[in-house]
Design an enzyme around this catalytic site. Structure first.
Site, short mmCIF file in Angstrom:
data_model
loop_
_atom_site.label_atom_id
_atom_site.label_comp_id
_atom_site.label_asym_id
_atom_site.label_seq_id
_atom_site.Cartn_x
_atom_site.Cartn_y
_atom_site.Cartn_z
N HIS A 135 -6.97 0.89 -2.01
CA HIS A 135 -6.89 -0.04 -3.13
C HIS A 135 -5.44 -0.26 -3.55
O HIS A 135 -4.54 0.50 -3.19
CB HIS A 135 -7.68 0.48 -4.33
CG HIS A 135 -7.13 1.75 -4.93
ND1 HIS A 135 -7.28 2.97 -4.32
CD2 HIS A 135 -6.41 1.97 -6.07
CE1 HIS A 135 -6.70 3.90 -5.06
NE2 HIS A 135 -6.16 3.31 -6.13
N HIS A 285 -3.15 2.36 -1.27
CA HIS A 285 -3.14 3.82 -1.10
C HIS A 285 -4.55 4.39 -1.18
O HIS A 285 -5.49 3.75 -1.65
CB HIS A 285 -2.21 4.49 -2.10
CG HIS A 285 -2.55 4.23 -3.54
ND1 HIS A 285 -2.25 3.06 -4.18
CD2 HIS A 285 -3.18 5.01 -4.46
CE1 HIS A 285 -2.66 3.10 -5.43
NE2 HIS A 285 -3.25 4.27 -5.62
N ARG A 300 0.65 10.18 -13.71
CA ARG A 300 1.08 8.90 -13.15
C ARG A 300 1.53 7.95 -14.24
O ARG A 300 0.93 7.90 -15.32
CB ARG A 300 -0.07 8.26 -12.37
CG ARG A 300 0.35 7.08 -11.51
CD ARG A 300 -0.81 6.12 -11.26
NE ARG A 300 -1.12 5.36 -12.46
CZ ARG A 300 -1.89 4.28 -12.47
NH1 ARG A 300 -2.45 3.85 -11.36
NH2 ARG A 300 -2.14 3.63 -13.59
#
Length: 309
Positions: A135, A285, A300
């Site tokens: 995605h 990824h 993240r």
């Protein structure tokens, strides 16, 4: 062992081959671009065209203008860059690092560590490991995230790698006929089939108010490198505008498989205090869920993007 006798039943004739033969096109740079020079950073490629380990910099220290420019060059050149042994990196440094590329963009579905835009991604030993899917982050937004900065907080002793696919290479290796077919097509991206699958109708309605379906070109011109890039992905791209349901499904099924070609990919093994920064328009990824029942905790920050063309 049972031996089955051969029959005269003909094998089905395929409209197109299941795989492409011959040398693949694996260009690291956009057409006409020159390879940059690095005076501060050490750059060690992990494949010839995607992924490089970066040395010679402590990300917990202030990043000067010259180092920031080289980091930007390295990300454009390699699409995803990796750092080891960044033990001093905390949330504040993490935000400063992401700011090299732009302001943070909050994912509406991820848990946050505060109001800063840092998302904590954790799978612990009590949860069954979920299978991932190739995605692009936030493609369901009108201005998808330009990139992401991910740091490891806790990693399993084995497993838990992440893979990235070069979607410029994915586009380059389409046939000329298929490139011409998709040149001016747009596709609908929507979060409901994925994120919405575990929500109630009320929750979906709440998020839908601010996150309607959006359209992006099937082939985008990267906003910084200018490279032509295939921009469809399995969980968020739901249909291609202007095609019948059958035509749309068949074309999407063919296009999304490009991310699964090993020659287009790089694989990174996480260690404690590792950092990965990736270009979210140039890559897709896949976080590999092979470490159950061990624990994997990451933080993240996504970098805000711009509308794609």
């Amino acid at each position: 062992m049972t031996v089955t006798a051969a029959t005269d039943t003909p094998r089905p004739v395929l409209d197109k081959p299941l795989m492409r033969y011959g040398r693949r096109t694996l260009d690291r740079l956009a057409p006409g671009a020159e390879a940059p020079e690095y005076r501060i950073l050490g750059v060690t490629p992990l494949t010839p065209h995607i992924g490089a380990e970066i040395s010679g910099i402590d990300l917990a220290q202030p990043i000067g203008q010259a180092a920031a420019e080289e980091l930007k060059q390295a990300l454009l050149e390699w699409k995803v860059i990796f750092f080891r042994d960044q033990a001093g990196l905390d949330e504040e440094h993490h935000l400063d690092l992401a700011a090299v590329w732009g302001p943070p963009e909050v994912n509406p579905f991820f848990p946050k560590t505060g109001t800063t835009g840092v998302s904590r991604l954790a799978k612990d030993a009590t949860a069954i490991g979920n299978e991932n899917i190739w995605h692009s982050d936030h493609s369901f937004m009108a201005a998808p995230a330009l990139g992401s900065v991910l740091r490891s907080i806790e990693v399993p002793s084995a497993g838990g790698d992440t893979m990235w696919a070069d979607m410029g290479a994915a586009y380059d290796n389409l046939s000329d006929e298929l490139k011409a077919r998709i040149e001016n097509l747009t596709a609908v991206h929507d979060w409901v089939p994925s994120w919405g699958s575990t929500m109630t109708e009320e929750q979906i309605a709440h998020f839908r108010a601010s996150l309607p379906p959006v359209e992006h070109p099937v082939v985008v011109c990267h906003p910084r490198s200018g490279r032509r890039t295939l921009y469809v992905n399995e969980p968020f791209t739901t249909r291609i505008v202007g095609l019948s349901d059958t035509e749309s499904r068949e074309l999407l099924d063919e296009l999304v498989l490009q991310a699964r070609v090993p020659e287009f990919q790089v694989r990174f093994h996480w260690e404690p205090d590792s950092v990965a920064i990736w270009d979210n328009i140039a890559t897709q990824h896949y976080a590999i869920s092979d470490y159950y029942p061990r624990r994997r905790v990451m933080e993240r920050i996504a970098v805000a993007g711009v509308p794609l063309s």
